[in-house]
Design an enzyme around this catalytic site. Structure first.
Site, short mmCIF file in Angstrom:
data_model
loop_
_atom_site.label_atom_id
_atom_site.label_comp_id
_atom_site.label_asym_id
_atom_site.label_seq_id
_atom_site.Cartn_x
_atom_site.Cartn_y
_atom_site.Cartn_z
N HIS A 182 0.69 -1.15 -0.01
CA HIS A 182 -0.04 0.03 0.10
C HIS A 182 0.73 1.41 -0.01
CE1 HIS A 182 -3.86 -2.12 1.76
NE2 HIS A 182 -3.39 -2.57 0.72
N GLU A 205 0.81 3.96 1.93
CA GLU A 205 1.53 4.43 3.00
C GLU A 205 2.76 3.43 3.46
OE1 GLU A 205 -3.17 4.79 3.76
OE2 GLU A 205 -1.62 3.47 2.64
N SER A 210 -13.36 2.18 -41.66
CA SER A 210 -13.24 2.97 -40.35
C SER A 210 -11.71 3.22 -40.08
CB SER A 210 -13.79 2.07 -39.27
OG SER A 210 -13.21 1.00 -38.87
N TRP A 251 -8.63 5.37 -40.99
CA TRP A 251 -8.66 5.97 -39.53
C TRP A 251 -9.47 7.23 -39.85
CZ3 TRP A 251 -7.21 2.85 -35.94
CH2 TRP A 251 -6.18 2.05 -36.26
N ARG A 265 -6.22 3.36 -22.10
CA ARG A 265 -6.19 1.92 -22.09
C ARG A 265 -5.35 1.81 -20.75
NH1 ARG A 265 -5.56 -0.12 -28.27
NH2 ARG A 265 -7.51 -0.03 -28.90
N THR A 294 -16.88 -5.68 -33.42
CA THR A 294 -15.66 -4.82 -33.42
C THR A 294 -14.81 -5.54 -33.87
OG1 THR A 294 -16.84 -3.22 -32.10
CG2 THR A 294 -14.29 -3.30 -32.36
N ASP A 330 -12.70 -5.00 -37.45
CA ASP A 330 -11.22 -4.29 -37.28
C ASP A 330 -10.15 -5.16 -37.01
OD1 ASP A 330 -12.89 -2.27 -37.80
OD2 ASP A 330 -13.19 -1.44 -35.75
N ARG A 348 0.17 0.77 -27.00
CA ARG A 348 1.42 0.42 -27.70
C ARG A 348 2.40 1.77 -27.61
NH1 ARG A 348 -2.78 -1.92 -30.12
NH2 ARG A 348 -2.90 -0.44 -31.99
N GLU A 392 -14.72 -0.05 -25.98
CA GLU A 392 -14.39 0.79 -27.26
C GLU A 392 -15.30 0.30 -28.37
OE1 GLU A 392 -10.30 1.21 -28.18
OE2 GLU A 392 -9.58 0.88 -26.30
#
Length: 374
Positions: free
Chosen positions: A57, A59, A175, A177, A191, A203, A207, A214, A304
């Site tokens: 943690h 602390e 799509s 870009w 992300r 999706t 795609d 990245r 997304e």
């Protein structure tokens, strides 16, 4: 702000919040906490943040850096120190043992195992405890953890990249870009600050995305990948399947009626299958999906795509934030809309959001919306 807080107090708490923010996406199922410790003269002697995986943690990290210099000093913590024994001893006990004289806390921890007990333990030890410094910022930073505790689900952020007229593809399906490279890099940073990315199978089929971070130097910040695929249509050649042993990947499918041989083959690729009862349309019931993700420790979920998944979350009133990248291009009414029909009959029933931020990112514009409190 309370009169007991000085400009130095605010400066130290902002530094603690910055440490906590850097941990987002890496500490689930724990909250991301930052801690600054000053000595009796107000000099910073320790800094700490929740480490990846949630331990140690903040602390503990800050006290280790401070060594013996924390005595009679002040600890600035973005979330109430824990008071229960888990994998590590309570942080409030560590602060007491270090001999700090004062603890400043941004917000209390709603976890039933804490929920004021950490503050009570510190005060019982004779330590001055003050709360509420930059509380709104701290609550916003850990909204995902708080939602998981209070509602059993993660914070849901829709990330969209569209034309000016809210299209995500042309009528032919093209799509890539719509938005520019600066906007796409910003998406990778989003992300990195998420526990998981979720998309619908359409999706992936359209795609073939990697759904990873990245940005050079941040490749290890890629979140868990989740694909909602009710009937297991995902091809084994998809990038998310091929790379499943490097980046953890889950597939959510409808319970019952699945081909067990197909399920076994997918699991052999290193993918975890999660069966969720189907709704009337045969798709995994979206509220149950989020409940299961919360049960598994996901606190921050970025969605997304695609348009069907977006619409199902909006219809169920399960969207907390929208990050909308818009390119200066118009595709037209025959393009693919970012949302499928919501069935809104009255404006009073339409999902409402408050715009919090607008910024230019290269040639594009990003707008950030939060769920309306009205």
């Amino acid at each position: 702000m309370s009169k007991t807080f000085s400009s130095a107090d605010e400066e130290h708490m902002r530094a603690a919040l910055a440490l906590a923010e850097d941990g987002l996406g890496r500490v689930a199922p724990n909250p991301s906490v930052g801690c600054i410790i000053t000595d009796r003269n107000g000099v910073v002697v320790g800094r700490g943040a929740t480490r990846p995986g949630g331990r140690p943690h903040a602390e503990t990290e800050a006290l280790a850096m401070a060594g013996g210099k924390a005595g009679f000093g002040t600890a600035y913590v973005t979330l109430e120190p824990c008071s229960h024994h888990g994998k590590t001893p309570p942080c409030c006990d560590a602060l007491i043992a270090a001999g700090v004289a004062r603890v400043v806390i941004a917000c209390e921890d709603p976890d039933p195992r804490v929920n004021g007990k950490g503050i009570a333990a510190l005060r019982a030890a004779g330590i001055t405890v003050e709360t509420g410094l930059l509380e709104e910022e701290a609550l916003e930073l850990n909204e995902g953890f708080i939602l998981k505790v209070e509602r059993g689900r993660p914070l849901v952020t829709l990330k969209m990249a569209t034309s000016l007229d809210a299209r995500i593809a042309t009528h032919s399906g093209q799509s890539k870009w719509i938005t520019g490279p600066i906007a796409r890099e910003a998406t990778h940073r989003l992300r990195a600050a998420s526990d998981a990315i979720m998309v619908g199978v359409n999706t992936v089929l359209a795609d073939d995305p990697e759904l990873t971070c990245r940005i050079p130097g941040m490749e290890d910040r890629s979140p868990l990948r989740i694909i909602v695929d009710s009937r297991l249509r995902l091809p084994l050649t998809a990038r998310v399947v091929v790379g499943a042993r490097e980046v953890p990947t889950w597939i959510i499918c409808a319970a019952g009626g699945q081909n067990r041989d197909r399920m076994a083959v997918i699991q052999q690729q290193g993918i975890e299958l999660i069966e969720i009862p189907a709704d009337n349309s045969g798709l995994p019931e979206i509220a149950a999906v989020l409940s299961e993700l919360g049960r598994r420790g996901i606190t921050r979920l970025m969605v997304e795509g695609g348009s069907h998944l977006f619409a199902s979350l909006l219809r169920a009133d399960l969207v907390d934030r929208i990050v909308w990248y818009r390119a200066p291009v118009i595709i037209g009414g025959d393009g693919l809309p970012v949302f499928q029909p919501l069935g809104v009959d009255s404006l009073d029933l339409a999902p409402r959001f408050e715009r919090r931020h607008v910024e230019a990112v290269g040639e594009d514009l990003v707008e950030t919306y939060y769920r309306s409190q009205r």
